[in-house]
Structures are given as C-alpha cells and as structure tokens.
Design a protein around this motif. Structure first.
Motif, PDB file in Angstrom:
ATOM      1  N   GLY A 133       0.817  -1.205   0.000  1.00 37.05           N
ATOM      2  CA  GLY A 133       0.000   0.000   0.000  1.00 37.05           C
ATOM      3  C   GLY A 133       0.853   1.258   0.000  1.00 37.05           C
ATOM      4  O   GLY A 133       2.083   1.206   0.077  1.00 37.05           O
ATOM      5  N   ILE A 134       0.198   2.395  -0.090  1.00 36.08           N
ATOM      6  CA  ILE A 134       0.895   3.673  -0.248  1.00 36.08           C
ATOM      7  C   ILE A 134       1.593   4.074   1.046  1.00 36.08           C
ATOM      8  O   ILE A 134       0.986   4.122   2.113  1.00 36.08           O
ATOM      9  CB  ILE A 134      -0.090   4.765  -0.693  1.00 36.08           C
ATOM     10  CG1 ILE A 134      -0.638   4.422  -2.089  1.00 36.08           C
ATOM     11  CG2 ILE A 134       0.578   6.131  -0.713  1.00 36.08           C
ATOM     12  CD1 ILE A 134      -1.713   5.362  -2.571  1.00 36.08           C
ATOM     13  N   MET A 135       2.891   4.371   0.921  1.00 37.27           N
ATOM     14  CA  MET A 135       3.719   4.828   2.038  1.00 37.27           C
ATOM     15  C   MET A 135       3.756   6.360   2.047  1.00 37.27           C
ATOM     16  O   MET A 135       3.412   7.008   1.049  1.00 37.27           O
ATOM     17  CB  MET A 135       5.150   4.291   1.889  1.00 37.27           C
ATOM     18  CG  MET A 135       5.248   2.825   1.540  1.00 37.27           C
ATOM     19  SD  MET A 135       5.000   1.766   2.977  1.00 37.27           S
ATOM     20  CE  MET A 135       5.157   0.144   2.206  1.00 37.27           C
ATOM     21  N   PRO A 136       4.223   6.961   3.139  1.00 42.08           N
ATOM     22  CA  PRO A 136       4.299   8.425   3.180  1.00 42.08           C
ATOM     23  C   PRO A 136       5.199   9.039   2.110  1.00 42.08           C
ATOM     24  O   PRO A 136       5.029  10.209   1.763  1.00 42.08           O
ATOM     25  CB  PRO A 136       4.853   8.701   4.591  1.00 42.08           C
ATOM     26  CG  PRO A 136       4.420   7.525   5.393  1.00 42.08           C
ATOM     27  CD  PRO A 136       4.493   6.356   4.459  1.00 42.08           C
ATOM     28  N   ASN A 137       6.169   8.282   1.605  1.00 42.70           N
ATOM     29  CA  ASN A 137       7.063   8.830   0.580  1.00 42.70           C
ATOM     30  C   ASN A 137       6.948   8.091  -0.748  1.00 42.70           C
ATOM     31  O   ASN A 137       7.862   8.132  -1.570  1.00 42.70           O
ATOM     32  CB  ASN A 137       8.514   8.807   1.068  1.00 42.70           C
ATOM     33  CG  ASN A 137       8.962   7.408   1.481  1.00 42.70           C
ATOM     34  OD1 ASN A 137       8.197   6.447   1.372  1.00 42.70           O
ATOM     35  ND2 ASN A 137      10.186   7.292   1.952  1.00 42.70           N
ATOM     36  N   SER A 138       5.824   7.427  -0.972  1.00 40.55           N
ATOM     37  CA  SER A 138       5.644   6.679  -2.222  1.00 40.55           C
ATOM     38  C   SER A 138       5.663   7.593  -3.442  1.00 40.55           C
ATOM     39  O   SER A 138       6.179   7.217  -4.501  1.00 40.55           O
ATOM     40  CB  SER A 138       4.330   5.896  -2.184  1.00 40.55           C
ATOM     41  OG  SER A 138       4.387   4.832  -1.266  1.00 40.55           O
TER      42      SER A 138
ATOM     43  N   PRO B 151      -3.697  12.619   1.569  1.00 40.45           N
ATOM     44  CA  PRO B 151      -3.244  13.120   2.882  1.00 40.45           C
ATOM     45  C   PRO B 151      -1.956  12.467   3.365  1.00 40.45           C
ATOM     46  O   PRO B 151      -1.120  13.121   3.987  1.00 40.45           O
ATOM     47  CB  PRO B 151      -4.425  12.775   3.805  1.00 40.45           C
ATOM     48  CG  PRO B 151      -5.610  12.703   2.900  1.00 40.45           C
ATOM     49  CD  PRO B 151      -5.102  12.165   1.603  1.00 40.45           C
ATOM     50  N   SER B 152      -1.770  11.189   3.061  1.00 41.70           N
ATOM     51  CA  SER B 152      -0.591  10.473   3.555  1.00 41.70           C
ATOM     52  C   SER B 152       0.698  10.924   2.888  1.00 41.70           C
ATOM     53  O   SER B 152       1.790  10.641   3.384  1.00 41.70           O
ATOM     54  CB  SER B 152      -0.759   8.966   3.339  1.00 41.70           C
ATOM     55  OG  SER B 152      -0.867   8.668   1.953  1.00 41.70           O
ATOM     56  N   ASN B 153       0.600  11.618   1.756  1.00 40.63           N
ATOM     57  CA  ASN B 153       1.799  12.011   1.019  1.00 40.63           C
ATOM     58  C   ASN B 153       2.003  13.519   0.963  1.00 40.63           C
ATOM     59  O   ASN B 153       2.771  14.012   0.143  1.00 40.63           O
ATOM     60  CB  ASN B 153       1.750  11.447  -0.402  1.00 40.63           C
ATOM     61  CG  ASN B 153       2.373  10.074  -0.520  1.00 40.63           C
ATOM     62  OD1 ASN B 153       3.367   9.871  -1.212  1.00 40.63           O
ATOM     63  ND2 ASN B 153       1.797   9.109   0.170  1.00 40.63           N
ATOM     64  N   GLN B 154       1.341  14.245   1.847  1.00 42.17           N
ATOM     65  CA  GLN B 154       1.465  15.700   1.819  1.00 42.17           C
ATOM     66  C   GLN B 154       2.885  16.173   2.108  1.00 42.17           C
ATOM     67  O   GLN B 154       3.374  17.121   1.493  1.00 42.17           O
ATOM     68  CB  GLN B 154       0.487  16.326   2.816  1.00 42.17           C
ATOM     69  CG  GLN B 154      -0.955  16.330   2.341  1.00 42.17           C
ATOM     70  CD  GLN B 154      -1.146  17.095   1.044  1.00 42.17           C
ATOM     71  OE1 GLN B 154      -0.981  18.308   0.991  1.00 42.17           O
ATOM     72  NE2 GLN B 154      -1.480  16.383  -0.015  1.00 42.17           N
ATOM     73  N   HIS B 155       3.558  15.503   3.046  1.00 43.54           N
ATOM     74  CA  HIS B 155       4.901  15.971   3.396  1.00 43.54           C
ATOM     75  C   HIS B 155       5.908  15.692   2.282  1.00 43.54           C
ATOM     76  O   HIS B 155       6.908  16.404   2.155  1.00 43.54           O
ATOM     77  CB  HIS B 155       5.375  15.323   4.698  1.00 43.54           C
ATOM     78  CG  HIS B 155       6.647  15.921   5.222  1.00 43.54           C
ATOM     79  ND1 HIS B 155       6.696  17.184   5.770  1.00 43.54           N
ATOM     80  CD2 HIS B 155       7.923  15.450   5.238  1.00 43.54           C
ATOM     81  CE1 HIS B 155       7.954  17.464   6.119  1.00 43.54           C
ATOM     82  NE2 HIS B 155       8.706  16.428   5.808  1.00 43.54           N
ATOM     83  N   SER B 156       5.660  14.672   1.473  1.00 42.94           N
ATOM     84  CA  SER B 156       6.597  14.355   0.387  1.00 42.94           C
ATOM     85  C   SER B 156       6.181  15.002  -0.934  1.00 42.94           C
ATOM     86  O   SER B 156       6.814  14.766  -1.964  1.00 42.94           O
ATOM     87  CB  SER B 156       6.705  12.835   0.207  1.00 42.94           C
ATOM     88  OG  SER B 156       5.457  12.282  -0.146  1.00 42.94           O
TER      89      SER B 156
END
Length: 339
Positions: free
Chosen positions: A247-252, A287-292
């Motif tokens: 599944g999708i990781m924070p930095n995918s 939302p999970s990838n906002q920081h990346s």
C-alpha cells in the motif's frame, strides 16, 4: 515559592491532555521556576512524573511553533524529572521525550546533546522499530558535520538499520546492478497498466516496519546520490515494489517520481515515464503524502517535465512546489524548487 505553589495548584486542578496551550506554558513556567521544590521522595514519584509529562507536552507545543531551543529546555527538564526506572515504567513516553530532545538538539546544532540522547536510545535492549527515529537523527547529525570521516559512517549505519528491519540489499556492485536491472525491467513492463487505484487496492495500510524501511531507503538515496551512486536507485525500486505490495507509504510519491526519472533517462521510455510521473503527482494529493509532495514535484519538474512540455512552462510548477514545501516544512526541497 509562591509561584511554584500556584503552578502546583494549577497542575493538581487540571489534566494536561485538556489544558489549553497557554495554560500548559503558564503552569510549566511557574513550576519550573523552582524545580528544587519538586519532591524527590519515592512516595512523590507520580507527582514528579506528571510534571515531567507536562514539560514534555510544552516541548511538543514549542516544536510545533518551531521554537526548538525552548523545546529542548522543556525536554531536558522532563528527562531530569523522570523516575530512575523510566525505561521500564514509562518506556514509550521516555522514548518520545529522548527522541524529541535529540531532534531539537540536532536542529539547533548541539551535537553533544544530540549524541547523548541518541546513544541512550540506541543502547537500549528493545525492538529495532523503537530505535529507527534515533538512527535517523544520528545519520542526519553525521551528515550535518560535513566531514569526510563522518559522512563515510552514514551509509554503513543506514545499511545496518535496513538489514535489521528485514530489507537486505545485495552486497557488491555486480549483485546490486543485477538486482536493480531485474527489478527495473519488471516494473517498467507493468507500468503501462498502472493507475492510482493500482496502489490503493489494499485492504489495510502498510505496517510500521514497511514505513520505516522506505523512510530509511530515502535517507540512503540522499546520501548515496553523491558518494555511492550504485545504491541510489534502490530507494525508487524498493519503495515502489513495497508500495505495490503493501500500500501507499508516506514517501511513495517521491519514489515514483524517482522511478519516472530513471525509466526516462536510463531506459528512454518517455511514455512510461510520463504515466509514472502522473500517478506520482496524483499521489501527492493524498493526505498520507502531503509531506513528500514538494520533493516529488521537484523531482518530476527537474527530471521529467521537459519531456512533456516546454521548459519555460515549468516555472509555475516549481513555484507551486516551493510554496508547498515552505508550508509543510520541507525547506530543503522548497528552496531547491525556488532556485
């Protein structure tokens, strides 16, 4: 004495979890003005611990305001007030306080304090997942020293951490090249059928171990890009494979952006590169990838966009990446986008 008593009364009449920000600062300030009055007897251990946790909360609030020097002061006070057996009685709270103190010390360039707190965590007999944050702070600290001998320690440390997390990269340049090429061709063949839904079709989110592995791989890529380039592609390769599987990781999104660049530059398949980069951009809106988001946008702008549209039209894309990077705290890639 009077101010300490007022703070003590405020603490006794409220719960830290429900205090407003100003109440936390006021109470901590009053109590910390006379820490010598905090009882040291074992019978009062719970009271000392409560004051320690309130200092930790004040530290977290200060971090959110980017006031890292005062935050470190709060965390140091919290550590001082923790009970002697805090690693047993309050393990997770202690781990968070020590890790946060190390991060603040790193940011304000207090390497002695950073090393002290990281060493305390890394010497613990606990699961490796609990040490990942300290490992990352340590590697960031070594890189910040900008000395050849310090930088040389980073990659072995990261590889050791990956090994303990269960991600064993091939040893030797030849084996790494074979692993990379095999994985790259496999991903390229499948990429034409990918959509964002391909990566979202997972019933459960990725577990903490997989997230830790991909975050560590990203740190490896940032270092390897300059001094061990044969290791650089493994961030894109391993993270994309794990994203497809777990599944999708924070930095995918950043990993997919890097993969798009590799497929375009290395293999000359610009159509596949376009598809991968479009999925990466769609992923940045999750939302999970906002920081990346900023790092992914920068990578695509710098390495892929000139195949898709006139170079001059990417200025707005760089500006959007800069704005997002500065808004979410990714100053590094934000400034790269602005440059």
């Amino acid at each position: 004495f009077f101010f300490f008593r007022v703070g003590d009364v405020l603490l006794a009449s409220s719960t830290a979890d429900y205090m407003r920000e100003d109440e936390v600062y006021a109470t901590v300030g009053l109590i910390n003005s006379r820490l010598d009055l905090v009882p040291t007897s074992t019978q009062q251990s719970a009271r000392r611990t409560r004051i320690a946790m309130l200092n930790a909360k004040a530290g977290q609030l200060a971090v959110e305001c980017a006031a890292f020097s005062p935050a470190l002061g709060y965390f140091k006070t919290a550590i001082k007030l923790l009970p002697p057996d805090h690693w047993k009685s309050h393990f997770h709270e202690s781990l968070n306080i020590y890790s946060s103190a190390a991060e603040c010390a790193h940011i304000i360039k207090d390497s002695d304090e950073r090393n002290r707190y990281c060493s305390a965590i890394l010497s613990l007999d606990c699961p490796i997942l609990d040490k990942v944050r300290a490992y990352h702070i340590s590697t960031d600290g070594l890189l910040a020293e900008k000395r050849a001998e310090s930088t040389a320690q980073v990659i072995p440390m990261i590889l050791q951490l990956l090994d303990q997390l269960g991600c064993k990269l091939p040893k030797g340049t030849f084996r790494r090249s074979i692993r990379f090429l095999r994985g790259l061709f496999k991903l390229k063949r499948a990429a034409s059928k990918w959509t964002l839904q391909t990566f979202q079709d997972k019933s459960t989110p990725p577990d903490a171990t997989q997230v830790a592995i991909t975050e560590t791989l990203e740190k490896l890529a940032l270092v390897a890009f300059l001094i061990r380039p044969e290791l650089f592609p493994f961030f894109a390769l391993e993270t994309t494979e794990r994203t497809l599987k777990y599944g999708i990781m924070p930095n995918s999104s950043t990993a997919l952006a890097a993969l798009a660049a590799i497929v375009g530059y290395f293999m000359g398949d610009f159509e596949a590169s376009r598809n991968i980069s479009e999925i990466a951009l769609q992923m940045t809106d999750l939302p999970s990838n906002q920081h990346s988001k900023c790092s992914a946008m920068f990578t695509i702008n710098a390495t892929c966009q000139h195949w898709m549209k006139p170079l001059g039209s990417t200025v707005d894309d760089y500006w959007r990446a800069y704005e997002h990077g500065m808004a979410c705290g990714d100053v590094d890639f934000g400034l790269r986008s602005a440059a």
